[in-house]
Design a protein around this motif. Structure first.
Motif, PDB file in Angstrom:
ATOM      1  N   TYR A 134     -38.788 -39.326 -86.599  1.00  0.00           N
ATOM      2  CA  TYR A 134     -38.713 -39.799 -87.985  1.00  0.00           C
ATOM      3  C   TYR A 134     -37.586 -39.088 -88.738  1.00  0.00           C
ATOM      4  CZ  TYR A 134     -40.189 -40.752 -92.779  1.00  0.00           C
ATOM      5  OH  TYR A 134     -40.220 -41.146 -94.090  1.00  0.00           O
ATOM      6  N   HIS A 135     -37.568 -37.753 -88.629  1.00  0.00           N
ATOM      7  CA  HIS A 135     -36.581 -36.996 -89.397  1.00  0.00           C
ATOM      8  C   HIS A 135     -35.182 -37.083 -88.793  1.00  0.00           C
ATOM      9  CE1 HIS A 135     -39.213 -35.471 -92.499  1.00  0.00           C
ATOM     10  NE2 HIS A 135     -40.149 -35.303 -91.562  1.00  0.00           N
ATOM     11  N   LEU A 136     -35.110 -37.309 -87.482  1.00  0.00           N
ATOM     12  CA  LEU A 136     -33.787 -37.498 -86.873  1.00  0.00           C
ATOM     13  C   LEU A 136     -33.198 -38.834 -87.330  1.00  0.00           C
ATOM     14  CD1 LEU A 136     -31.563 -36.626 -84.946  1.00  0.00           C
ATOM     15  CD2 LEU A 136     -32.879 -37.617 -83.053  1.00  0.00           C
ATOM     16  N   SER A 188     -33.878 -23.383 -80.865  1.00  0.00           N
ATOM     17  CA  SER A 188     -34.966 -24.037 -80.123  1.00  0.00           C
ATOM     18  C   SER A 188     -34.493 -24.744 -78.843  1.00  0.00           C
ATOM     19  CB  SER A 188     -35.762 -24.999 -81.018  1.00  0.00           C
ATOM     20  OG  SER A 188     -37.123 -24.958 -80.635  1.00  0.00           O
ATOM     21  N   ARG A 189     -33.407 -24.193 -78.246  1.00  0.00           N
ATOM     22  CA  ARG A 189     -32.954 -24.709 -76.948  1.00  0.00           C
ATOM     23  C   ARG A 189     -33.470 -23.777 -75.856  1.00  0.00           C
ATOM     24  NH1 ARG A 189     -26.634 -24.816 -78.062  1.00  0.00           N
ATOM     25  NH2 ARG A 189     -27.279 -22.723 -78.609  1.00  0.00           N
ATOM     26  N   PRO A 190     -33.951 -24.318 -74.723  1.00  0.00           N
ATOM     27  CA  PRO A 190     -34.468 -23.449 -73.663  1.00  0.00           C
ATOM     28  C   PRO A 190     -33.449 -22.409 -73.216  1.00  0.00           C
ATOM     29  CG  PRO A 190     -34.982 -25.731 -73.193  1.00  0.00           C
ATOM     30  CD  PRO A 190     -34.075 -25.740 -74.393  1.00  0.00           C
ATOM     31  N   LEU A 191     -33.976 -21.231 -72.923  1.00  0.00           N
ATOM     32  CA  LEU A 191     -33.133 -20.130 -72.437  1.00  0.00           C
ATOM     33  C   LEU A 191     -33.378 -19.956 -70.943  1.00  0.00           C
ATOM     34  CD1 LEU A 191     -33.646 -17.358 -75.142  1.00  0.00           C
ATOM     35  CD2 LEU A 191     -31.444 -18.286 -74.380  1.00  0.00           C
ATOM     36  N   ALA A 192     -32.305 -19.946 -70.161  1.00  0.00           N
ATOM     37  CA  ALA A 192     -32.444 -19.718 -68.722  1.00  0.00           C
ATOM     38  C   ALA A 192     -32.606 -18.217 -68.468  1.00  0.00           C
ATOM     39  CB  ALA A 192     -31.203 -20.255 -68.008  1.00  0.00           C
ATOM     40  N   ALA A 193     -32.932 -17.871 -67.224  1.00  0.00           N
ATOM     41  CA  ALA A 193     -33.158 -16.462 -66.890  1.00  0.00           C
ATOM     42  C   ALA A 193     -31.915 -15.615 -67.149  1.00  0.00           C
ATOM     43  CB  ALA A 193     -33.585 -16.353 -65.430  1.00  0.00           C
ATOM     44  N   TYR A 200     -33.810 -29.653 -76.267  1.00  0.00           N
ATOM     45  CA  TYR A 200     -34.524 -28.915 -77.316  1.00  0.00           C
ATOM     46  C   TYR A 200     -36.024 -28.949 -77.056  1.00  0.00           C
ATOM     47  CZ  TYR A 200     -30.203 -28.890 -80.018  1.00  0.00           C
ATOM     48  OH  TYR A 200     -28.916 -28.672 -80.435  1.00  0.00           O
ATOM     49  N   ILE A 201     -36.701 -27.954 -77.589  1.00  0.00           N
ATOM     50  CA  ILE A 201     -38.165 -27.932 -77.541  1.00  0.00           C
ATOM     51  C   ILE A 201     -38.663 -28.060 -78.982  1.00  0.00           C
ATOM     52  CG2 ILE A 201     -40.223 -26.615 -76.880  1.00  0.00           C
ATOM     53  CD1 ILE A 201     -38.443 -27.183 -74.466  1.00  0.00           C
ATOM     54  N   ALA A 202     -39.509 -29.050 -79.236  1.00  0.00           N
ATOM     55  CA  ALA A 202     -40.085 -29.202 -80.583  1.00  0.00           C
ATOM     56  C   ALA A 202     -41.586 -28.931 -80.515  1.00  0.00           C
ATOM     57  CB  ALA A 202     -39.836 -30.612 -81.105  1.00  0.00           C
ATOM     58  N   GLY A 203     -42.093 -28.185 -81.463  1.00  0.00           N
ATOM     59  CA  GLY A 203     -43.531 -27.974 -81.554  1.00  0.00           C
ATOM     60  C   GLY A 203     -44.009 -26.687 -80.917  1.00  0.00           C
ATOM     61  N   PRO A 204     -45.333 -26.590 -80.709  1.00  0.00           N
ATOM     62  CA  PRO A 204     -45.951 -25.311 -80.339  1.00  0.00           C
ATOM     63  C   PRO A 204     -45.405 -24.650 -79.072  1.00  0.00           C
ATOM     64  CG  PRO A 204     -47.634 -26.910 -80.962  1.00  0.00           C
ATOM     65  CD  PRO A 204     -46.343 -27.648 -80.942  1.00  0.00           C
ATOM     66  N   LEU A 205     -44.751 -25.384 -78.188  1.00  0.00           N
ATOM     67  CA  LEU A 205     -44.226 -24.734 -76.978  1.00  0.00           C
ATOM     68  C   LEU A 205     -43.116 -23.732 -77.310  1.00  0.00           C
ATOM     69  CD1 LEU A 205     -44.052 -27.558 -74.262  1.00  0.00           C
ATOM     70  CD2 LEU A 205     -45.591 -25.591 -74.366  1.00  0.00           C
ATOM     71  N   GLU A 241     -32.532 -31.592 -87.271  1.00  0.00           N
ATOM     72  CA  GLU A 241     -31.241 -31.213 -87.886  1.00  0.00           C
ATOM     73  C   GLU A 241     -30.245 -30.710 -86.844  1.00  0.00           C
ATOM     74  OE1 GLU A 241     -32.651 -28.525 -90.861  1.00  0.00           O
ATOM     75  OE2 GLU A 241     -32.876 -30.115 -92.364  1.00  0.00           O
ATOM     76  N   GLN A 242     -30.731 -29.922 -85.872  1.00  0.00           N
ATOM     77  CA  GLN A 242     -29.829 -29.434 -84.809  1.00  0.00           C
ATOM     78  C   GLN A 242     -29.249 -30.611 -84.016  1.00  0.00           C
ATOM     79  OE1 GLN A 242     -29.608 -25.925 -84.554  1.00  0.00           O
ATOM     80  NE2 GLN A 242     -31.007 -26.103 -86.263  1.00  0.00           N
ATOM     81  N   VAL A 243     -30.152 -31.538 -83.661  1.00  0.00           N
ATOM     82  CA  VAL A 243     -29.721 -32.668 -82.827  1.00  0.00           C
ATOM     83  C   VAL A 243     -28.740 -33.549 -83.605  1.00  0.00           C
ATOM     84  CG1 VAL A 243     -30.512 -34.766 -81.642  1.00  0.00           C
ATOM     85  CG2 VAL A 243     -31.840 -32.659 -81.458  1.00  0.00           C
TER      86      VAL A 243
END
Ligand SMILES: Cc1cc2nc3c(=O)[nH]c(=O)nc-3n(C[C@H](O)[C@H](O)[C@H](O)COP(=O)(O)OP(=O)(O)OC[C@H]3O[C@@H](n4cnc5c(N)ncnc54)[C@H](O)[C@@H]3O)c2cc1C
Length: 477
Positions: free
Chosen positions: A24-26, A418-423, A432-437, A460-462
């Motif tokens: 919706y917001h995107l 909120s972008r996944p970080l690799a090892a 991106y990850i949105a929400g409780p994760l 907003e990031q996207v």
């Protein structure tokens, strides 16, 4: 010659609340016709998810309706929708004696779906009723998204909004009770409680919000047998203080650097509040709004301590139950048909008669006692640590080295965007990850206001990434 505008493709995996809010917001931030947003969600409609796609009338939102909105800044948006759609008139029990509205959770799901409706109708958002089974990089910066029964989609950006995994039942229970007709390993599955008969003695493992839901559902279905809720500390979710209070206390100026000093500050604030006639609820309201800053100020080792030792106390004060549900619980406690015990399960045996014998080590004296029951319901909350194994697409991304568990074991490690970080510390691009994760980085990210803010942040990031790639300016509603 005029260049044909590129239509970007955004895939959102999971169209519960966070996924729907991000879509919706995107959509609101992208110039019309520049992107197509595909939301993968096996449920019948967008915006419901685990919490709000429920037919149970006793499942109520646990905060007044004025705190639930898809549009921060317009606090009464949902309340107006309830009135305008006739939903409020159809549910007189929603309004408490002092005028607060605690709507059914299903109503909130329908409200969110109604906001998405014009976007679906115009084609800006597409709902694919399917489960995603694989997400993989294709090498040119895009992602290949494969879902059951759908053609493959090449997406410029992927947003993962699949929330926490289902509860992990304690191993002793799962081993002994697998296949028992009245063993309910996941109470959130629709109809899971229907095998329980009205006179059954029920043991609920866990005593938080889901346990409260279970008690309310059983009671409404005419269950009158004994219910024993058992959790390690014997804590249960608290109710509301309804007369309005301003949030109380201040926790972000020179924030606490350890779990212990945070606890001291909270206790001090509760005492100061009480001295001026304000209840602890107002202190927890402040903690909730400042949660992200408080969390980020703590070193990782202290975040881990907080999760390990303080989270159970936080959960029962922070996530409160609706007055309608509280009334049922108080009534059953007073009638003696509900007990809440602090104990650990140390053994489970299934008798030939179908009866279940549970051995419990009591917290108060360390003694082991046996309790007999006819049904066991697990409400221990999400199985956070199993998230990467909980879904093939997440396991695939983890194996590819794109994502990993966060350092506190609450979800997926993400950076400040909120972008996944690799090892190796690198951030994934266009994922991106949105929400409780994303809770391990952003702290308090469970209640709806925080999930909404986070979904807007991700949108907003996207939007910024896409517009930057295309040399355009973002718009905002
Ligand atoms: C039972 C419950 C009650 C709550 N009540 C309240 C409340 O009263 N007030 C409040 O403020 N907060 C409440 N919350 C907290 C909060 O509002 C919700 O957790 C919030 O809705 C989280 O949204 P979400 O999108 O992360 O999860 P969900 O809304 O559950 O969405 C996740 C979605 O992902 C989909 N999915 C999963 N895997 C895949 C896949 N592989 N492919 C495609 N789709 C997939 C699922 O079908 C699901 O619909 C509640 C939470 C729960 C669990």
């Amino acid at each position: 010659m005029i260049a044909t505008p590129v239509i970007r493709s955004v895939a959102i995996v999971g169209g519960g609340f966070a996924g729907a809010a991000a879509a919706y917001h995107l959509a609101a931030r992208l110039p019309h016709g520049t992107a197509r947003i595909t939301v993968y969600e096996p449920r019948a409609f967008l915006g419901g998810g685990l919490a709000y796609d429920t037919e149970e009338p006793v499942h109520r939102i646990n905060v007044p309706a004025v705190r639930m909105t898809l549009l921060p800044g317009d606090d009464e948006h949902f309340l107006r929708w309830l009135a305008d759609s006739g939903t409020l008139a159809d549910d007189p029990a929603a309004t408490t004696a002092d005028g607060h509205v605690f709507a059914r959770r299903s109503a909130f799901g329908r409200y969110v779906a109604a906001q998405l409706e014009p976007l679906l109708a115009s084609g800006v958002v597409e709902h694919r009723k399917a489960r995603v089974r694989a997400v993989a990089p294709v090498g040119d910066g895009r992602w290949r998204v494969e879902a059951e029964g759908c053609s493959t989609l090449l997406a410029d950006v992927v947003i993962v909004a699949t929330t926490h995994p289902s509860p992990q039942a304690p191993a002793a229970l799962a081993r002994a009770l697998e296949g028992h007709p009245r063993y309910v390993p996941d109470a959130t599955v629709p109809g899971a409680l229907s095998p329980i008969r009205s006179g059954d003695r029920v043991m609920i493992v866990g005593a938080g919000l889901t346990a409260a839901d279970v008690i309310a559902v059983l009671d409404a279905a005419g269950h009158r047998g004994a219910i024993a809720a058992v959790s390690r500390r014997g804590l249960r979710s608290r109710g509301h203080h309804l007369p309005p209070q301003e949030p109380f206390g201040e926790f972000v100026t020179s924030p606490a650097r350890s779990a212990r000093s945070l606890l001291r500050r909270v206790r001090r604030a509760v005492a100061e509040a009480a001295a001026v006639g304000v209840t602890w609820h107002a202190v927890f309201d402040r903690l909730r709004t400042q949660g992200s800053d408080i969390w980020r100020a703590l070193p990782v080792i202290e975040q881990r301590r907080l999760v390990r030792f303080l989270r159970p106390y936080w959960d029962v004060h922070r996530f409160r139950i609706a007055p309608q549900v509280e009334a049922v619980i108080e009534h059953r406690l007073a009638a003696g048909t509900l007990t809440v015990d602090a104990a650990a399960i140390v053994g489970v045996e299934r008798q030939e008669t179908g009866e279940i014998a549970v051995r419990l080590r009591q917290r108060r004296d360390g003694k082991t006692v046996e309790k007999r029951c006819d049904a066991v319901v697990v409400t221990t909350g999400p199985g956070h640590s199993g998230v990467l194994r909980s879904q093939p697409f997440l396991a695939g991304l983890a194996t590819a080295g794109v994502l990993q568990l966060d350092t506190v074991g609450l979800g997926i490690a993400v950076d400040d965007s909120s972008r996944p970080l690799a090892a190796d510390g690198r951030s994934a691009q266009a994922l991106y990850i949105a929400g409780p994760l994303a809770r391990g980085t952003f702290g308090e990210l469970m209640g709806l206001p925080q999930v909404t803010e986070h979904a807007i942040f991700v949108a907003e990031q996207v939007a910024r990434d896409l517009m930057r790639a295309d040399g355009m300016a973002t718009s905002s509603r």
